[in-house]
Scaffold this motif. Structure first.
Motif, PDB file in Angstrom:
ATOM      1  N   ALA A 113      38.819  44.311  38.546  1.00  0.00           N
ATOM      2  CA  ALA A 113      37.599  43.379  39.801  1.00  0.00           C
ATOM      3  C   ALA A 113      36.419  44.168  39.567  1.00  0.00           C
ATOM      4  CB  ALA A 113      38.593  43.144  40.918  1.00  0.00           C
ATOM      5  N   THR A 163      39.264  37.396  44.525  1.00  0.00           N
ATOM      6  CA  THR A 163      39.110  38.674  44.473  1.00  0.00           C
ATOM      7  C   THR A 163      37.442  37.889  44.816  1.00  0.00           C
ATOM      8  OG1 THR A 163      39.830  39.164  42.984  1.00  0.00           O
ATOM      9  CG2 THR A 163      37.117  39.325  42.792  1.00  0.00           C
ATOM     10  N   SER A 188      41.549  41.237  45.145  1.00  0.00           N
ATOM     11  CA  SER A 188      42.000  41.497  44.558  1.00  0.00           C
ATOM     12  C   SER A 188      43.439  41.983  44.527  1.00  0.00           C
ATOM     13  CB  SER A 188      41.614  41.981  42.856  1.00  0.00           C
ATOM     14  OG  SER A 188      41.871  44.061  42.932  1.00  0.00           O
TER      15      SER A 188
END
Length: 163
Positions: free
Chosen positions: A115, A78, A137
């Motif tokens: 995320a 991420t 992610s």
């Protein structure tokens, strides 16, 4: 008794491989349990040598490393795809929440959604940037699944070698 232990070890190895793909089952630890059985009850390779303690401990280290990385990698990916600290935190929280949802979608949606929400709500990013972090992610989730699969496959190899 040795045949029963061999069968249990192989079953643990197979379930470990399945658990590497299917969330909710601890894949590498199950595979390592099969290795542990082979170490204590039996196994010799084609040359008649017993499994070494070094191999057992190295595979334990791999198991611990892969298990920890499985929770850390989605957050790292991420951040690598432009996400902020909030996206990484949201990804980790979403991953943990996703464990309790129907699988395998719970973990995937949890990590990506966490995320995305972390980026939009706390980092004040727009939807496009937040989506990029969510995709990061997801890629981290795929990478984590891949390393678990490789580790469990390697342990299954050693289970078969030491039967």
């Amino acid at each position: 008794m040795e045949v029963v232990v061999d069968i249990i070890a192989v079953v643990l190895g197979i379930v470990g491989i399945i658990g590497s793909i299917a969330p909710g089952l601890p894949g590498p630890p199950l595979s390592w349990a099969g290795i542990l059985l082979m170490y204590f009850w039996g196994g010799t390779n084609g040359s008649g040598e017993h499994m070494s303690l070094t191999l057992l401990l190295v595979l334990l280290g791999v198991t611990i490393l892969v298990t920890v990385l499985d929770y850390v990698v989605p957050g790292m990916f991420t951040k690598w795809t432009g996400g902020s600290r909030w996206g990484a935190i949201g990804c980790t929280i979403g991953l943990i929440i996703g464990i309790f949802l129907p699988q395998p979608w719970g973990i995937i949606i949890g990590a990506c959604g966490g995320a995305f929400i972390g980026e939009i709500a706390f980092a004040q990013k727009d939807a496009a940037a937040s989506l990029k972090s969510a995709i990061g992610s997801f890629l981290g989730f795929l990478f984590g699944t891949g390393i678990k699969l490789i580790a469990s496959g390697a342990m299954m190899y050693y289970i078969i070698v030491y039967i």
